[in-house]
Scaffold this motif. Structure first.
Motif, short mmCIF file in Angstrom:
data_model
loop_
_atom_site.label_atom_id
_atom_site.label_comp_id
_atom_site.label_asym_id
_atom_site.label_seq_id
_atom_site.Cartn_x
_atom_site.Cartn_y
_atom_site.Cartn_z
N LYS A 58 0.85 -1.19 0.00
CA LYS A 58 0.00 0.00 0.00
C LYS A 58 0.89 1.24 0.00
O LYS A 58 1.95 1.27 0.61
N ALA A 59 0.43 2.25 -0.71
CA ALA A 59 1.19 3.50 -0.77
C ALA A 59 0.23 4.68 -0.83
O ALA A 59 -0.83 4.60 -1.47
N ALA A 60 0.61 5.75 -0.17
CA ALA A 60 -0.21 6.97 -0.21
C ALA A 60 0.07 7.71 -1.52
O ALA A 60 1.22 7.91 -1.89
N PRO A 61 -0.96 8.11 -2.25
CA PRO A 61 -0.74 8.84 -3.51
C PRO A 61 -0.13 10.21 -3.25
O PRO A 61 -0.29 10.78 -2.16
N ASP A 62 0.57 10.71 -4.24
CA ASP A 62 1.17 12.03 -4.12
C ASP A 62 0.80 12.94 -5.30
O ASP A 62 1.40 13.99 -5.50
N MET A 63 -0.19 12.53 -6.09
CA MET A 63 -0.66 13.36 -7.20
C MET A 63 -2.11 12.99 -7.51
O MET A 63 -2.58 11.91 -7.15
N ALA A 64 -2.79 13.90 -8.18
CA ALA A 64 -4.18 13.66 -8.58
C ALA A 64 -4.38 14.16 -10.00
O ALA A 64 -3.69 15.08 -10.46
N ARG A 97 -3.91 30.82 -11.43
CA ARG A 97 -3.98 31.44 -10.10
C ARG A 97 -3.92 30.38 -8.99
O ARG A 97 -3.43 30.66 -7.88
N ALA A 98 -4.37 29.16 -9.30
CA ALA A 98 -4.34 28.08 -8.32
C ALA A 98 -2.97 27.44 -8.22
O ALA A 98 -2.77 26.51 -7.43
N GLY A 99 -2.01 27.89 -9.03
CA GLY A 99 -0.65 27.37 -8.96
C GLY A 99 -0.41 26.15 -9.82
O GLY A 99 0.59 25.44 -9.63
N ILE A 100 -1.26 25.90 -10.82
CA ILE A 100 -1.09 24.75 -11.70
C ILE A 100 -0.18 25.15 -12.87
O ILE A 100 -0.44 26.15 -13.55
N ASN A 101 0.87 24.37 -13.10
CA ASN A 101 1.79 24.65 -14.21
C ASN A 101 1.12 24.35 -15.55
O ASN A 101 0.29 23.45 -15.66
N GLU A 102 1.53 25.10 -16.56
CA GLU A 102 0.96 24.92 -17.89
C GLU A 102 1.21 23.51 -18.43
O GLU A 102 0.37 22.95 -19.14
N ARG A 103 2.37 22.93 -18.11
CA ARG A 103 2.69 21.59 -18.61
C ARG A 103 1.76 20.51 -18.02
O ARG A 103 1.70 19.39 -18.54
N ASP A 104 1.07 20.85 -16.93
CA ASP A 104 0.16 19.89 -16.29
C ASP A 104 -1.28 20.06 -16.74
O ASP A 104 -2.19 19.44 -16.16
N LEU A 130 -1.67 17.53 -3.22
CA LEU A 130 -3.01 17.02 -2.91
C LEU A 130 -3.82 18.00 -2.05
O LEU A 130 -5.05 17.92 -2.04
N ASP A 131 -3.15 18.89 -1.35
CA ASP A 131 -3.89 19.87 -0.54
C ASP A 131 -4.64 20.87 -1.42
O ASP A 131 -5.52 21.59 -0.91
N ARG A 132 -4.30 20.92 -2.70
CA ARG A 132 -4.95 21.88 -3.60
C ARG A 132 -6.05 21.27 -4.46
O ARG A 132 -6.63 21.97 -5.30
N VAL A 133 -6.32 19.99 -4.29
CA VAL A 133 -7.29 19.33 -5.17
C VAL A 133 -8.68 19.95 -5.03
O VAL A 133 -9.32 20.34 -6.01
N GLY A 134 -9.18 20.05 -3.79
CA GLY A 134 -10.52 20.58 -3.58
C GLY A 134 -10.65 22.03 -3.99
O GLY A 134 -11.61 22.42 -4.66
N THR A 135 -9.67 22.86 -3.61
CA THR A 135 -9.74 24.28 -3.94
C THR A 135 -9.60 24.51 -5.45
O THR A 135 -10.21 25.43 -6.00
N ALA A 192 -10.69 13.00 -0.37
CA ALA A 192 -9.91 12.02 0.38
C ALA A 192 -9.09 11.18 -0.59
O ALA A 192 -9.64 10.53 -1.47
N ALA A 193 -7.77 11.19 -0.40
CA ALA A 193 -6.88 10.48 -1.33
C ALA A 193 -6.80 8.99 -1.05
O ALA A 193 -6.59 8.19 -1.97
N GLY A 194 -6.94 8.58 0.22
CA GLY A 194 -6.87 7.16 0.56
C GLY A 194 -5.50 6.56 0.27
O GLY A 194 -4.47 7.23 0.38
N GLU A 195 -5.49 5.27 -0.10
CA GLU A 195 -4.25 4.56 -0.40
C GLU A 195 -4.37 3.84 -1.74
O GLU A 195 -5.46 3.51 -2.19
N LEU A 196 -3.21 3.63 -2.35
CA LEU A 196 -3.13 2.88 -3.60
C LEU A 196 -2.58 1.49 -3.32
O LEU A 196 -1.78 1.30 -2.40
N THR A 197 -3.00 0.52 -4.10
CA THR A 197 -2.49 -0.85 -3.99
C THR A 197 -1.61 -1.14 -5.19
O THR A 197 -2.05 -1.01 -6.33
N ILE A 198 -0.37 -1.53 -4.93
CA ILE A 198 0.57 -1.90 -5.99
C ILE A 198 0.83 -3.40 -5.86
O ILE A 198 1.29 -3.86 -4.81
#
Length: 253
Positions: A56-62, A95-102, A140-145, A235-241
């Motif tokens: 199990k691993a905690a995700p670090d991107m959305a 304005r939300a801090g998202i890079n153009e490449r993303d 991940l703290d910026r997903v909801g906003t 809620a990000a939860g956990e990933l299963t690898i």
């Protein structure tokens, strides 16, 4: 003369047959030695087993996929309205801090809309423009906003959200170690149950591995909240690898 000819022909056939038989015997007994003895090769008994390792691993991107849908009487007007709102959405992402490449456009569609009434020909109602965008959020703290910001800027459809790992190699390697341990333990168990010593591993193959989650439905558009200052909870939860392996072990006699 005819009788003599027939005798000669018959004699020739018998000689030829004798020659063929002799040749065949010579091949089966080379140099007049003892006949060759061919022994069947019996393959060493083996175990063909499978096992898996899972971590199990905690995700670090959305990843969020959303769109702007507009309708108007003409195609040009529908596209113009869509472009205006999508420009506002892109500005909100910056304005939300998202890079153009993303940020990537994942779909652009314009279609005629009709009203259908029974026993009457379809009636053109107007045109619909649909512009869809896929956004990677590395914080991940910026997903909801971020979701709230794009909805406020004009997004009226959100297809879904998925979570992932920027670099899954560490989690995959740990799953591989667990898979090999489980395979070794299973092979030892079978060897003990059979009362046959376990030999070396003959082959090993791998399957599975990290795969990003498919998008999960989020919402169509944010409803007005009693608490205007609250952002959409995510809620990000956990990933299963999981790593699947198959191995073939020799069994010693």
């Amino acid at each position: 003369m005819k009788t003599l000819s027939r005798a000669l022909v018959l004699g020739g056939v018998m000689m030829a047959s004798g020659l063929m038989t002799t040749t065949a015997m010579a091949q089966s007994q080379p140099n007049g030695g003892a006949p060759l003895t061919i022994q069947a090769v019996t393959e060493r008994p083996s175990l063909n087993l499978s096992a898996y390792g899972e971590v199990k691993a905690a995700p670090d991107m959305a990843t969020i996929s959303f769109g702007v849908v507009t309708e108007a009487a003409t195609a040009a007007e529908a596209m113009q309205q869509n472009a205006t709102r999508m420009t506002q959405v892109m500005a909100a992402l910056r304005r939300a801090g998202i890079n153009e490449r993303d940020v990537q456009t994942s779909g652009l569609n314009l279609s005629a809309q009709y009203d259908y009434v029974q026993n009457e020909p379809p009636k053109l109602r107007g045109y619909q423009a649909n512009n869809r965008v896929t956004v990677i959020i590395n914080d991940l703290d910026r997903v909801g906003t971020t979701a709230d910001a794009v909805v406020a800027a004009g997004v009226n459809q959100i297809d879904g959200i998925s979570f992932g790992l920027k670099d899954p190699s560490a989690a995959e390697n740990e799953a591989r170690r667990l898979a090999v341990r489980n395979l070794q333990a299973k092979a030892a168990l079978y060897s003990d149950a059979l009362g046959t010593p376990l030999g070396s591993i003959r082959s090993l193959s791998e399957g599975g591995g990290y795969a990003p989650q498919p998008p999960m439905p989020m919402y169509a558009a944010r409803a007005m909240s009693m608490d205007a200052g609250a952002s959409t909870p995510v809620a990000a939860g956990e990933l299963t690898i999981r790593i699947d392996i198959t191995g073939v072990y020799d069994l010693n006699r």
